[in-house]
Design a protein around this motif. Structure first.
Motif, PDB file in Angstrom:
ATOM      1  N   GLN A   1      -4.233   7.496   8.701  1.00  0.00           N
ATOM      2  CA  GLN A   1      -5.221   6.701   9.425  1.00  0.00           C
ATOM      3  C   GLN A   1      -5.662   7.393  10.706  1.00  0.00           C
TER       4      GLN A   1
ATOM      5  N   LYS B   1       0.506  -1.774   7.184  1.00  0.00           N
ATOM      6  CA  LYS B   1       0.520  -2.264   5.802  1.00  0.00           C
ATOM      7  C   LYS B   1      -0.916  -2.307   5.279  1.00  0.00           C
ATOM      8  N   PRO B   2      -1.475  -1.179   4.896  1.00  0.00           N
ATOM      9  CA  PRO B   2      -2.892  -1.159   4.484  1.00  0.00           C
ATOM     10  C   PRO B   2      -3.181  -2.001   3.253  1.00  0.00           C
TER      11      PRO B   2
ATOM     12  N   GLY C   1      -4.732   5.099   4.638  1.00  0.00           N
ATOM     13  CA  GLY C   1      -3.279   4.989   4.698  1.00  0.00           C
ATOM     14  C   GLY C   1      -2.648   4.571   3.390  1.00  0.00           C
ATOM     15  N   VAL C   2      -3.453   4.293   2.356  1.00  0.00           N
ATOM     16  CA  VAL C   2      -2.911   3.843   1.085  1.00  0.00           C
ATOM     17  C   VAL C   2      -2.209   4.997   0.374  1.00  0.00           C
TER      18      VAL C   2
ATOM     19  N   ALA D   1       0.733   6.116   0.863  1.00  0.00           N
ATOM     20  CA  ALA D   1       1.640   6.873   1.722  1.00  0.00           C
ATOM     21  C   ALA D   1       3.072   6.632   1.278  1.00  0.00           C
TER      22      ALA D   1
ATOM     23  N   GLY E   1       0.793  -1.232   0.000  1.00  0.00           N
ATOM     24  CA  GLY E   1       0.000   0.000   0.000  1.00  0.00           C
ATOM     25  C   GLY E   1       0.815   1.267   0.000  1.00  0.00           C
ATOM     26  N   TYR E   2       2.145   1.163  -0.170  1.00  0.00           N
ATOM     27  CA  TYR E   2       3.007   2.350  -0.150  1.00  0.00           C
ATOM     28  C   TYR E   2       3.344   2.793  -1.576  1.00  0.00           C
TER      29      TYR E   2
ATOM     30  N   LEU F   1       6.128   5.157   6.639  1.00  0.00           N
ATOM     31  CA  LEU F   1       5.294   4.659   7.726  1.00  0.00           C
ATOM     32  C   LEU F   1       4.642   5.802   8.496  1.00  0.00           C
TER      33      LEU F   1
ATOM     34  N   GLN G   1      -4.966   9.576  -1.536  1.00  0.00           N
ATOM     35  CA  GLN G   1      -4.814   9.107  -0.154  1.00  0.00           C
ATOM     36  C   GLN G   1      -6.127   9.119   0.622  1.00  0.00           C
TER      37      GLN G   1
ATOM     38  N   GLU H   1       3.697   8.781   7.456  1.00  0.00           N
ATOM     39  CA  GLU H   1       2.571   9.342   6.697  1.00  0.00           C
ATOM     40  C   GLU H   1       1.396   8.370   6.673  1.00  0.00           C
ATOM     41  N   CYS H   2       1.696   7.070   6.574  1.00  0.00           N
ATOM     42  CA  CYS H   2       0.645   6.053   6.548  1.00  0.00           C
ATOM     43  C   CYS H   2      -0.166   6.076   7.846  1.00  0.00           C
TER      44      CYS H   2
END
Length: 476
Positions: free
Chosen positions: A204, A258-259, A191-192, A194, A157-158, A197, A185, A199-200
């Motif tokens: 959220q 880890k979205p 959180g996708v 991002a 998801g990053y 970590l 986003q 920013e993710c």
């Protein structure tokens, strides 16, 4: 020195891997499921080979592996009746006659495949984001940028691309790409897309209901202290109570780092044991897993054709080669099963204390010990134990698990896996508020008569995936 050309006759010997020998070696190192797939592939390619029906008289095991092809003439059973193929279904009629009834039949009375037997395919993260992009109100230019951003989102998801590269490709400013990225986003899952970590988790946290300002402050301004576990420093800088910090840290821990994993298409890999070790009384019995392995035989029609006077030499040569390959396959399967049995029997003899008393009594063992015991080469033992599993009264283990190095302990040695198990047990029973250090583990192992250096403990701890004591410590 003058150069000249001349002919020389030289006689040498070298080992040549024939195709049949390569097939036997490949079967030997295949696990149970891979061997079944190899047999199915050979059945499709070799018309001489077929499976024997369950009600057929089982041929003698020795006759199944004889090299003399003429001796196979005594197998005069009629070929097995082929089963109907699933691809014989008239799909055109299936689609045309599909109706809204639920009784499992067409309007003309014919059967159809039940819907519950049709497996649905889960959508990937890219497809899920693309569907949301189609429903968004972005203009065409922004959609093109968003599509490129979505295409560079990895499975976790990053975002795996630099925004300046996308800006240069579209001839726009990075600020424009940043604006579109903020829209992407907002898509689900939170959180996708991002870039890291921090920013993710921050995306959220901003979507929490109700929003927690303390969580957002920690992620925005004090993420390094949080990541390093400096919670006392966080409490001091944020000027909050311990309970407030505790609640905020729990809220952050509940977020998904880890979205994209929610839309992962990785299938679960199931292990099928190649061999079973069953305890009967005070002894153990070894059973090779033959489940699903078909009993192979030579098609009697080709045997008759091979000795027919009307058969052309070219046809005879083709049938002869196919029969030779079929017999070799049958021999290789039997040889594989016997070799696995011998290796497992030897492992059981060397590691009897493990099966009787547990992992603490696992002994050091190398491939050469088993190879010398059964009279085979080390490479053969290595192929047999590679990617194969054994079901024992103490669980399912890879055959390679029983081969491990030894740590000298005076005149004797202790298996490295046994030491790892001791370390795992010590860490599991530690006080979370005061975890044991590597030196503490060394002292604890000494009480169990295991003498190793602290660096060895650190190496085994890292192999086990256990973090250091400072990272394992729980402040709250």
């Amino acid at each position: 020195m003058a150069l000249e050309m001349k002919q020389q006759l030289r006689q040498t010997q070298q080992l040549v891997m024939t195709p049949l020998l390569q097939q036997a070696i490949k079967l030997l190192q295949c696990n149970h499921l891979e061997m079944l797939n190899a047999i199915e592939a050979e059945l499709r390619e070799n018309p001489v080979l077929e499976t024997a029906a369950n009600d057929d008289d089982a041929p003698n095991a020795d006759s199944a592996v004889r090299n003399d092809l003429d001796a196979l003439q005594d197998m005069t059973r009629e070929p097995e009746r082929p089963e109907s193929d699933v691809f014989d279904i008239a799909w055109e009629n299936y689609l045309e006659n599909f109706g809204g009834d639920r009784d499992g039949r067409h309007s003309d009375g014919t059967d159809r495949m039940p819907l519950e037997n049709i497996r649905s395919k889960a959508s990937t993260l890219f497809q899920y984001l693309l569907e949301q992009l189609r429903l968004s109100d972005l203009n065409d230019a922004d959609r093109a940028i968003a599509l490129e951003l979505i295409g560079n989102v990895n499975e976790e998801g990053y975002l795996d691309v630099d925004l300046s590269d996308i800006a240069d490709a579209h001839g726009i400013d990075v600020a424009e790409v940043e604006r579109v990225l903020r829209e992407v986003q907002k898509f689900d899952p939170p959180g996708v897309a991002a870039r890291d970590l921090r920013e993710c988790l921050l995306i959220q946290a901003q979507n929490l209901h109700p929003p927690d300002s303390l969580v957002i402050r920690i992620l925005q301004d004090h993420f390094d202290a949080f990541r390093k576990g400096k919670f006392d420093e966080l409490i001091r800088k944020l000027k909050v109570s311990q309970n407030e910090a505790k609640d905020a840290i729990r809220a952050i821990a509940s977020l998904n780092p880890k979205p994209g994993s929610l839309h992962s298409n990785s299938d679960t890999v199931y292990v099928t044991p190649d061999i079973y070790i069953v305890k009967i009384g005070n002894d153990y019995s070894i059973i090779v897993n033959d489940e699903g392995i078909p009993r192979l035989k030579i098609n009697p029609l080709y045997q008759k054709e091979l000795h027919s006077k009307d058969c052309s030499p070219l046809t005879k040569e083709y049938i002869h080669e196919k029969m030779k390959g079929a017999v070799w396959l049958i021999k290789s399967i039997h040889q594989r099963q016997r070799t696995i049995y011998k290796v497992t029997e030897s492992i059981l003899k060397f590691q009897r204390d493990f099966f009787d008393k547990g992992i603490d009594h696992l002994k050091p063992l190398i491939l050469k010990d088993v190879a010398d015991d059964i009279g085979m080469h080390e490479s053969t033992v290595s192929r047999v134990t590679s990617n194969k599993f054994v079901h024992t009264p103490r669980g399912i283990f890879e055959l390679k698990y029983f081969f491990n190095s030894g740590i000298p302990q005076g005149k004797e040695s202790i298996a490295s896996e046994s030491v790892k198990n001791h370390i795992m047990r010590i860490v599991k029973n530690e006080d979370p508020a005061k975890p044991v250090s590597d030196q503490d583990i060394v002292e604890e192992l000494k009480r169990s008569q295991i003498h190793i250096a602290r660096r060895t403990v650190a190496k085994y701890r890292e192999l086990l995936g256990i973090p250091s004591s400072s990272r394992r410590k729980k402040r709250f």
